[in-house]
Design a protein around this motif. Structure first.
Motif, short mmCIF file in Angstrom:
data_model
loop_
_atom_site.label_atom_id
_atom_site.label_comp_id
_atom_site.label_asym_id
_atom_site.label_seq_id
_atom_site.Cartn_x
_atom_site.Cartn_y
_atom_site.Cartn_z
N PHE A 157 0.91 -1.16 0.06
CA PHE A 157 -0.10 -0.02 0.14
C PHE A 157 0.62 1.11 -0.04
CE2 PHE A 157 -2.74 -3.21 2.19
CZ PHE A 157 -3.66 -3.29 1.15
N GLU A 158 0.31 2.17 -0.68
CA GLU A 158 1.21 3.47 -0.78
C GLU A 158 1.29 4.17 0.37
OE1 GLU A 158 -0.34 5.78 -3.99
OE2 GLU A 158 0.53 4.49 -5.89
N VAL A 159 2.42 4.87 0.68
CA VAL A 159 3.03 5.73 1.80
C VAL A 159 2.63 6.99 1.17
CG1 VAL A 159 4.73 6.47 3.41
CG2 VAL A 159 4.74 4.23 2.61
N VAL A 160 1.83 7.77 2.26
CA VAL A 160 1.23 9.06 1.43
C VAL A 160 2.29 10.25 2.14
CG1 VAL A 160 -0.72 10.82 1.74
CG2 VAL A 160 -1.13 8.24 1.61
N ASP A 161 2.06 11.26 1.05
CA ASP A 161 2.97 12.60 1.51
C ASP A 161 2.26 13.52 1.97
OD1 ASP A 161 1.78 13.82 -0.52
OD2 ASP A 161 3.79 13.88 -1.78
N LYS A 162 2.62 14.66 2.54
CA LYS A 162 1.95 15.64 3.02
C LYS A 162 0.94 16.31 2.20
CE LYS A 162 3.53 17.86 6.73
NZ LYS A 162 4.11 18.78 7.60
#
Length: 292
Positions: A157-162
């Motif tokens: 699962f993708e890690v989300v940025d700010k």
């Protein structure tokens, strides 16, 4: 007599649930970011025995009788786990010690106002990830990269940025990427931010008890959206840091878990003997006294 039999049987069921919970904790001793679960026993709804009816509900009450206990829920202990050094650049851990002004939390991360009885829980920091069901939160920082350079969790699962997007490193190798304490990704050779200035989206959950486990270290938040806020890790008062090359270990206390599992076993055996006593008493009542 049957009431006592039911009470002992409910005690056996609650201790079995407690045993299962502790066993699950022990099985996850080496799971990164795992948070210990504690089984909570509560009394069955009280049975009120009324001798006299009247306008005042308290009139004529002989007392109340509990019909045993039931382990109806498991509560997480969200304390900080120890950090394990891995020296792997895609491994990241969170050091979180968020404070609330004027409040001193106990070891379980809870504060009870002595005047009002209001309960306040210690906020905790989490990585944000994207799943087909929506955003989820995790403390498991054992990340990896896809062939196109996208940073994902161990299960993809993708890690989300700010900014709500994905974090993609496609111009340099991860061996050249440094993750700073405030979650920014920079080129380790130049110290300059990478293309698009990616930065991890670290959030604070004001009441971690509103998180629901979704498996594999993922949590879903079910409370008011205002209970989650994006952290500015550059602000030292946030008291949260990202540590690259480390993983947060499970916060399960192995010694205490061994004590708890033995305690549950002994309590289960005690209730089992009570059930056996009632069984023998009923046998006598039916087959011996009844014959007389």
């Amino acid at each position: 007599m049957l009431r006592g039999l039911y009470t002992a049987a409910s005690g056996m069921l609650s201790q079995q649930r407690r045993h299962d919970t502790v066993t699950n904790n022990i099985a996850n001793l080496n799971t990164p970011g795992f948070k210990e679960m504690n089984a909570v026993n509560r009394a069955f709804p009280d049975m009120l025995i009324s001798a006299l009816g009247g306008p005042d509900p308290s009139d004529g009450k002989l007392g109340k009788l509990n019909l045993g206990v039931f382990a109806e829920e498991n509560l997480m202990r969200m304390g900080q786990g120890d950090l394990q050094q891995t020296d792997r650049r895609q491994d990241m851990a969170l050091m979180s010690d968020i404070t609330v002004a004027g409040i001193q939390f106990d070891a379980s991360g809870k504060y009870v106002d002595p005047d009002t009885g209001e309960v306040t829980y210690k906020p905790e920091a989490f990585f944000t990830i994207r799943t087909p069901e929506g955003e989820r939160y995790t403390r498991d920082g054992s990340f990896k990269t896809l062939p196109d350079g996208t940073l994902v969790t161990s299960d993809g699962f993708e890690v989300v940025d700010k900014n709500g997007g994905s974090i993609k490193i496609d111009d340099i190798a991860w061996e050249q990427v440094t993750v700073t304490g405030d979650g920014r990704l920079v080129d380790s050779t130049t110290g300059q931010a990478l293309a698009n200035s990616p930065q991890l989206n670290i959030v604070s959950v004001e009441n971690p008890n509103l998180l629901i486990r979704k498996g594999d270290g993922r949590y879903e938040y079910t409370g008011d959206p205002a209970g989650i806020r994006q952290l500015n890790l550059a602000d030292p008062t946030e008291r949260v840091q990202v540590r690259q090359g480390y993983l947060e270990r499970s916060n399960v206390d192995s010694a205490q878990s061994a004590v708890d599992i033995m305690s549950a076993l002994r309590a289960y055996e005690a209730n089992q003997k009570v059930v056996q006593f009632y069984d023998r008493s009923l046998d006598k009542a039916v087959n011996e006294i009844g014959r007389v």
